[in-house]
Design a protein around this motif. Structure first.
Motif, PDB file in Angstrom:
ATOM      1  N   ILE A  87       0.853  -1.192   0.000  1.00 50.12           N
ATOM      2  CA  ILE A  87       0.000   0.000   0.000  1.00 50.12           C
ATOM      3  C   ILE A  87       0.887   1.240   0.000  1.00 50.12           C
ATOM      4  CG2 ILE A  87      -1.715   1.297   1.345  1.00 50.12           C
ATOM      5  CD1 ILE A  87      -2.673  -1.482   2.409  1.00 50.12           C
ATOM      6  N   ASP A  88       0.561   2.205  -0.845  1.00 47.37           N
ATOM      7  CA  ASP A  88       1.370   3.423  -0.941  1.00 47.37           C
ATOM      8  C   ASP A  88       1.401   4.172   0.387  1.00 47.37           C
ATOM      9  OD1 ASP A  88       1.965   3.001  -3.569  1.00 47.37           O
ATOM     10  OD2 ASP A  88       0.351   4.255  -4.358  1.00 47.37           O
ATOM     11  N   CYS A  89       2.607   4.481   0.845  1.00 48.14           N
ATOM     12  CA  CYS A  89       2.812   5.239   2.080  1.00 48.14           C
ATOM     13  C   CYS A  89       4.115   6.015   1.933  1.00 48.14           C
ATOM     14  CB  CYS A  89       2.881   4.295   3.280  1.00 48.14           C
ATOM     15  SG  CYS A  89       3.046   5.135   4.875  1.00 48.14           S
ATOM     16  N   ASN A  90       4.085   7.285   2.297  1.00 43.01           N
ATOM     17  CA  ASN A  90       5.252   8.141   2.104  1.00 43.01           C
ATOM     18  C   ASN A  90       5.525   8.932   3.377  1.00 43.01           C
ATOM     19  OD1 ASN A  90       7.287   9.790   1.124  1.00 43.01           O
ATOM     20  ND2 ASN A  90       5.904  11.113  -0.032  1.00 43.01           N
ATOM     21  N   LYS A  91       6.669   8.686   3.999  1.00 40.99           N
ATOM     22  CA  LYS A  91       7.051   9.442   5.195  1.00 40.99           C
ATOM     23  C   LYS A  91       7.642  10.784   4.750  1.00 40.99           C
ATOM     24  CE  LYS A  91       8.775   7.137   8.747  1.00 40.99           C
ATOM     25  NZ  LYS A  91       9.752   6.522   9.689  1.00 40.99           N
ATOM     26  N   SER A  92       6.745  11.694   4.397  1.00 39.00           N
ATOM     27  CA  SER A  92       7.145  12.964   3.776  1.00 39.00           C
ATOM     28  C   SER A  92       7.425  14.060   4.800  1.00 39.00           C
ATOM     29  CB  SER A  92       6.048  13.431   2.810  1.00 39.00           C
ATOM     30  OG  SER A  92       4.781  13.416   3.447  1.00 39.00           O
ATOM     31  N   GLY A  93       6.984  13.861   6.051  1.00 38.28           N
ATOM     32  CA  GLY A  93       7.187  14.875   7.088  1.00 38.28           C
ATOM     33  C   GLY A  93       6.252  16.058   6.930  1.00 38.28           C
ATOM     34  N   LYS A  94       6.324  16.976   7.893  1.00 42.01           N
ATOM     35  CA  LYS A  94       5.549  18.215   7.790  1.00 42.01           C
ATOM     36  C   LYS A  94       6.217  19.289   8.635  1.00 42.01           C
ATOM     37  CE  LYS A  94       2.166  17.569  11.526  1.00 42.01           C
ATOM     38  NZ  LYS A  94       0.771  17.263  11.823  1.00 42.01           N
ATOM     39  N   VAL A  95       5.871  20.528   8.315  1.00 43.11           N
ATOM     40  CA  VAL A  95       6.262  21.636   9.184  1.00 43.11           C
ATOM     41  C   VAL A  95       5.006  22.217   9.815  1.00 43.11           C
ATOM     42  CG1 VAL A  95       8.378  22.206   7.946  1.00 43.11           C
ATOM     43  CG2 VAL A  95       6.245  23.317   7.274  1.00 43.11           C
ATOM     44  N   ILE A  96       5.143  22.602  11.066  1.00 41.97           N
ATOM     45  CA  ILE A  96       4.082  23.291  11.818  1.00 41.97           C
ATOM     46  C   ILE A  96       4.610  24.692  12.066  1.00 41.97           C
ATOM     47  CG2 ILE A  96       2.666  23.283  13.912  1.00 41.97           C
ATOM     48  CD1 ILE A  96       3.508  20.274  14.215  1.00 41.97           C
ATOM     49  N   ILE A 132      12.895  23.808   4.089  1.00 35.70           N
ATOM     50  CA  ILE A 132      12.055  22.623   3.884  1.00 35.70           C
ATOM     51  C   ILE A 132      10.853  22.961   3.006  1.00 35.70           C
ATOM     52  CG2 ILE A 132      10.628  20.886   5.050  1.00 35.70           C
ATOM     53  CD1 ILE A 132      12.470  21.324   7.516  1.00 35.70           C
ATOM     54  N   GLU A 133      10.213  24.088   3.306  1.00 34.87           N
ATOM     55  CA  GLU A 133       9.041  24.551   2.557  1.00 34.87           C
ATOM     56  C   GLU A 133       9.309  25.993   2.115  1.00 34.87           C
ATOM     57  OE1 GLU A 133       6.502  22.998   1.494  1.00 34.87           O
ATOM     58  OE2 GLU A 133       6.419  21.140   2.661  1.00 34.87           O
ATOM     59  N   PRO A 134       9.883  26.174   0.933  1.00 34.30           N
ATOM     60  CA  PRO A 134      10.327  27.517   0.516  1.00 34.30           C
ATOM     61  C   PRO A 134       9.230  28.568   0.447  1.00 34.30           C
ATOM     62  CG  PRO A 134      11.283  25.826  -0.890  1.00 34.30           C
ATOM     63  CD  PRO A 134      10.289  25.132  -0.020  1.00 34.30           C
ATOM     64  N   TYR A 135       7.983  28.148   0.245  1.00 35.78           N
ATOM     65  CA  TYR A 135       6.901  29.124   0.088  1.00 35.78           C
ATOM     66  C   TYR A 135       6.088  29.315   1.371  1.00 35.78           C
ATOM     67  CZ  TYR A 135       8.098  28.703  -4.799  1.00 35.78           C
ATOM     68  OH  TYR A 135       8.787  28.707  -6.003  1.00 35.78           O
ATOM     69  N   ALA A 136       6.473  28.638   2.436  1.00 31.97           N
ATOM     70  CA  ALA A 136       5.781  28.824   3.715  1.00 31.97           C
ATOM     71  C   ALA A 136       6.047  30.219   4.258  1.00 31.97           C
ATOM     72  CB  ALA A 136       6.245  27.771   4.724  1.00 31.97           C
ATOM     73  N   SER A 137       5.123  30.709   5.087  1.00 28.54           N
ATOM     74  CA  SER A 137       5.227  32.070   5.637  1.00 28.54           C
ATOM     75  C   SER A 137       5.203  32.029   7.161  1.00 28.54           C
ATOM     76  CB  SER A 137       4.076  32.931   5.116  1.00 28.54           C
ATOM     77  OG  SER A 137       4.038  32.920   3.715  1.00 28.54           O
ATOM     78  N   PRO A 138       6.250  31.503   7.781  1.00 28.27           N
ATOM     79  CA  PRO A 138       6.242  31.386   9.243  1.00 28.27           C
ATOM     80  C   PRO A 138       6.456  32.727   9.937  1.00 28.27           C
ATOM     81  CG  PRO A 138       8.352  30.694   8.386  1.00 28.27           C
ATOM     82  CD  PRO A 138       7.491  30.982   7.195  1.00 28.27           C
ATOM     83  N   TYR A 139       5.876  32.847  11.127  1.00 31.01           N
ATOM     84  CA  TYR A 139       6.174  33.988  11.995  1.00 31.01           C
ATOM     85  C   TYR A 139       7.280  33.546  12.948  1.00 31.01           C
ATOM     86  CZ  TYR A 139       5.736  37.711  15.431  1.00 31.01           C
ATOM     87  OH  TYR A 139       6.001  38.768  16.292  1.00 31.01           O
ATOM     88  N   GLN A 140       8.500  33.829  12.625  1.00 28.42           N
ATOM     89  CA  GLN A 140       9.706  33.613  13.452  1.00 28.42           C
ATOM     90  C   GLN A 140      10.108  32.158  13.665  1.00 28.42           C
ATOM     91  OE1 GLN A 140       9.700  35.778  17.132  1.00 28.42           O
ATOM     92  NE2 GLN A 140       9.161  37.728  16.171  1.00 28.42           N
ATOM     93  N   ALA A 141       9.156  31.238  13.789  1.00 31.06           N
ATOM     94  CA  ALA A 141       9.542  29.886  14.206  1.00 31.06           C
ATOM     95  C   ALA A 141       8.589  28.835  13.652  1.00 31.06           C
ATOM     96  CB  ALA A 141       9.580  29.799  15.732  1.00 31.06           C
ATOM     97  N   GLY A 142       9.039  27.603  13.741  1.00 32.35           N
ATOM     98  CA  GLY A 142       8.224  26.466  13.331  1.00 32.35           C
ATOM     99  C   GLY A 142       8.799  25.184  13.901  1.00 32.35           C
ATOM    100  N   ILE A 143       8.189  24.075  13.533  1.00 33.74           N
ATOM    101  CA  ILE A 143       8.624  22.747  13.972  1.00 33.74           C
ATOM    102  C   ILE A 143       8.680  21.846  12.748  1.00 33.74           C
ATOM    103  CG2 ILE A 143       8.002  20.694  15.318  1.00 33.74           C
ATOM    104  CD1 ILE A 143       6.553  22.574  17.266  1.00 33.74           C
ATOM    105  N   HIS A 144       9.725  21.044  12.659  1.00 35.28           N
ATOM    106  CA  HIS A 144       9.768  20.003  11.634  1.00 35.28           C
ATOM    107  C   HIS A 144       9.455  18.668  12.288  1.00 35.28           C
ATOM    108  CE1 HIS A 144      12.074  17.359   8.590  1.00 35.28           C
ATOM    109  NE2 HIS A 144      10.863  17.616   8.137  1.00 35.28           N
ATOM    110  N   SER A 145       8.460  17.970  11.741  1.00 36.34           N
ATOM    111  CA  SER A 145       8.072  16.648  12.235  1.00 36.34           C
ATOM    112  C   SER A 145       8.353  15.629  11.132  1.00 36.34           C
ATOM    113  CB  SER A 145       6.574  16.642  12.603  1.00 36.34           C
ATOM    114  OG  SER A 145       6.127  15.344  12.911  1.00 36.34           O
ATOM    115  N   PRO A 146       9.555  15.050  11.102  1.00 34.09           N
ATOM    116  CA  PRO A 146       9.936  14.171   9.988  1.00 34.09           C
ATOM    117  C   PRO A 146       9.213  12.836   9.980  1.00 34.09           C
ATOM    118  CG  PRO A 146      11.655  14.174  11.654  1.00 34.09           C
ATOM    119  CD  PRO A 146      10.657  15.218  12.068  1.00 34.09           C
TER     120      PRO A 146
END
Length: 413
Positions: A87-96, A132-146
Motif C-alpha cells: 500500500i502506498d505510504c510516504n514518510k514525507s514529514g511536515k512543518v508546523i 524545507i518549505e520555501p513558500y511557507a510564511s512562518p512567523y519567526q519559528a516552526g517545527i519540523h516533524s519528519p
C-alpha cells in the motif's frame, strides 16, 4: 428467544477501528467467531474513507492522554502494514508554523510534548522552515516533524476487509443495530437477531446512540463538524513540498486549515470545522436530520453561551470559511503567495463526529471508552484514530483482561 445467528465477538461498525479490532481479535485466536455489523453496503464509507490519509506523529497530545499513548506506535504499525501489503505510504514529514506571536508559546509546548512522548521533532527558525518549505510564511519559528507520513487510506480499508474475509470474519452489511436485549446478549438488525458473547461498539458518529441502548454514554452527545476542502491547481501545486500546518489552538481538537500533499500528489487545502446538522450532512442539505439538527443546534447555542475553550471565537472563525475569501485568508497565513484562483473546488467532504460533555458543554479532547460487563463503547474515535488504529485496537482488546484503568487519567469507565 429465536436467534438467527451467533458469534463470540460482535463488532458494530466497519470503519478503521471496527476492522482493526477484528484484526486484533483474530490475531489472538484463529477460531473464535467474529461478526461485524455495518449499516452501509460496504466498509469505510464515512470518516475512515474520507480522511486525507495523514499519519500523525503524536506531537499534539500531552503525555497523560490516551491519544499520546497510541498515536506514535500506531503510525509505525500502520506503515508496517502498508509495507507488508504493498500500500502506498510516504514518510514525507511536515512543518508546523507559527502565524503570530501568540503561537510561539505553543511551539515550545509542542516540543515538550514531543520530548515526553519520544517523538522526533525539531524547533526551527524562519530560514530553516523555508529550507524545507520555501513558500511557507512562518512567523519567526516552526517545527519540523519528519515522522509524519501520508498513506492511501482507502486501500488500507479495502485490504483489511479482504484479509478479514479470508480469516473467516463475517460481515453483515445493510444491517443497522436497531435494538438490544442486554440480559440475553441479543441484538436486532433490519434482517435478523444475533446473539453474542461480547460486543464492541465501534460505530463512529453513531457510537453514542448505540451506547445509550446499553445504558452508557449518558453524559455525552455527538455534535458533527463538517470539513470541506479545496485543492491547489496543478499549476500552483509546487507551492507545497509535503505538508504545512499552523500551530493549533491546543484547547480545541481542530488543527486548523492546512496544506497536505496526499499520496497521489494532489495538494489539499482544509479542512474547515463548520457545525453540521446531521451526522452524514456532507452536502448543503443532503444528510440533514430534522430532529437531530434541532438537538445539535440547541447544543451549539448552549456551548456558544458557556464559551468553554473559547468556543465562541471558533464558531465565528469557522462560519466565515463557508465564504471562499475567508477560507483563502486562512490558507494565506501559511503560504502568503496563495491567490483565490489557486484554490479549485474539491468534492472531498468529511464529518468529524465530536463528542460533547452535556454537563460542562465542553468538547472532549481525548478518546473516551465506557464498558458494561459484556460490551465496550468507543465514544470519541476522532483524529488521530486512523493513525492510531492498530495500537488503539490492541489496547482496546487488552482491556478485557485488565478491567481496571491501566494509566492515570484515561477515560475508561
Amino acid at each position: 428467544l429465536e436467534v438467527d445467528s451467533s458469534c463470540d465477538y460482535l463488532i458494530v461498525g466497519a470503519g478503521i477501528i471496527g476492522l482493526t479490532v477484528a484484526w486484533e481479535l483474530r490475531k489472538r485466536d484463529p477460531l473464535v467467531k467474529i461478526t461485524i455489523l455495518e449499516k452501509e453496503p460496504t466498509v469505510g464509507l464515512h470518516a475512515s474513507g474520507r480522511n486525507s490519509g495523514g499519519l500523525h506523529s503524536g506531537i499534539y497530545y500531552g503525555s497523560d492522554t490516551l491519544k499520546a499513548k497510541v498515536c506514535s506506535s500506531g503510525a509505525k504499525k500502520m506503515q508496517e502494514f502498508a509495507n507488508e501489503h504493498g500500500i502506498d505510504c510516504n514518510k514525507s514529514g511536515k512543518v508546523i508554523i507559527a502565524t503570530s506571536e501568540n503561537d510561539l508559546i505553543t511551539i515550545d509546548k509542542l516540543i515538550r510534548n514531543a520530548s515526553e512522548n519520544g517523538i522526533i521533532a525539531e524547533k526551527l527558525n524562519e530560514q530553516e522552515v523555508k529550507e524545507i518549505e520555501p513558500y511557507a510564511s512562518p512567523y519567526q519559528a516552526g517545527i519540523h516533524s519528519p515522522e509524519t507520513a501520508v498513506i492511501d487510506s482507502k486501500s488500507v480499508i479495502k485490504k483489511l476487509y479482504s484479509l478479514l474475509q479470508d480469516k473467516n470474519v463475517v460481515f453483515k452489511f445493510n444491517s443497522p443495530l436497531l435494538a438490544q436485549d442486554k440480559e440475553n446478549r441479543i441484538v436486532t438488525t433490519l434482517k435478523e437477531k444475533i446473539s453474542y458473547g461480547y460486543l464492541y461498539n465501534c460505530a463512529g458518529a453513531n457510537a453514542d446512540r448505540i451506547a445509550k441502548m446499553f445504558g452508557k454514554g449518558l453524559n455525552y452527545t455527538m455534535v458533527p463538524f463538517k470539513g470541506i476542502y479545496y485543492k491547489l491547481s496543478p499549476e500552483r501545486n509546487y507551492l507545497v513540498n509535503s505538508s504545512i500546518y499552523p500551530v493549533p489552538d491546543i484547547k480545541l481538537p481542530f488543527l486548523g486549515v492546512h496544506l497536505t500533499r496526499v499520496i497521489n500528489g494532489d495538494v489539499y487545502v482544509g479542512p474547515t470545522a463548520i457545525p453540521a446538522f446531521g451526522r452524514e450532512n456532507y452536502g448543503i442539505l443532503n444528510g440533514i436530520e430534522l430532529g437531530e439538527g434541532f438537538k445539535i443546534g440547541s447544543e451549539l447555542v448552549s456551548m456558544y453561551w458557556k464559551n468553554q475553550g473559547n468556543f465562541r471565537l471558533l464558531m465565528h472563525t469557522e462560519m466565515k470559511k463557508y465564504l471562499k475569501p475567508w477560507f483563502v485568508k486562512s490558507a494565506q497565513k501559511l503560504v502568503l503567495d496563495l491567490k483565490s484562483e489557486d484554490l479549485i473546488p474539491s468534492s472531498k467532504v468529511g464529518i468529524r463526529p465530536q463528542l460533547i460533555n452535556i454537563k460542562t458543554k465542553s468538547i472532549e479532547m481525548d478518546y473516551i471508552i465506557e464498558q458494561t460487563e459484556h460490551s465496550m463503547h468507543i465514544l470519541n474515535s476522532i483524529s488521530p484514530a486512523f493513525t492510531s488504529a492498530f495500537s488503539f485496537s490492541e489496547l482496546i482488546v487488552d482491556q478485557l483482561d485488565k478491567p481496571k484503568p491501566f494509566m492515570k487519567n484515561v477515560n475508561f469507565k
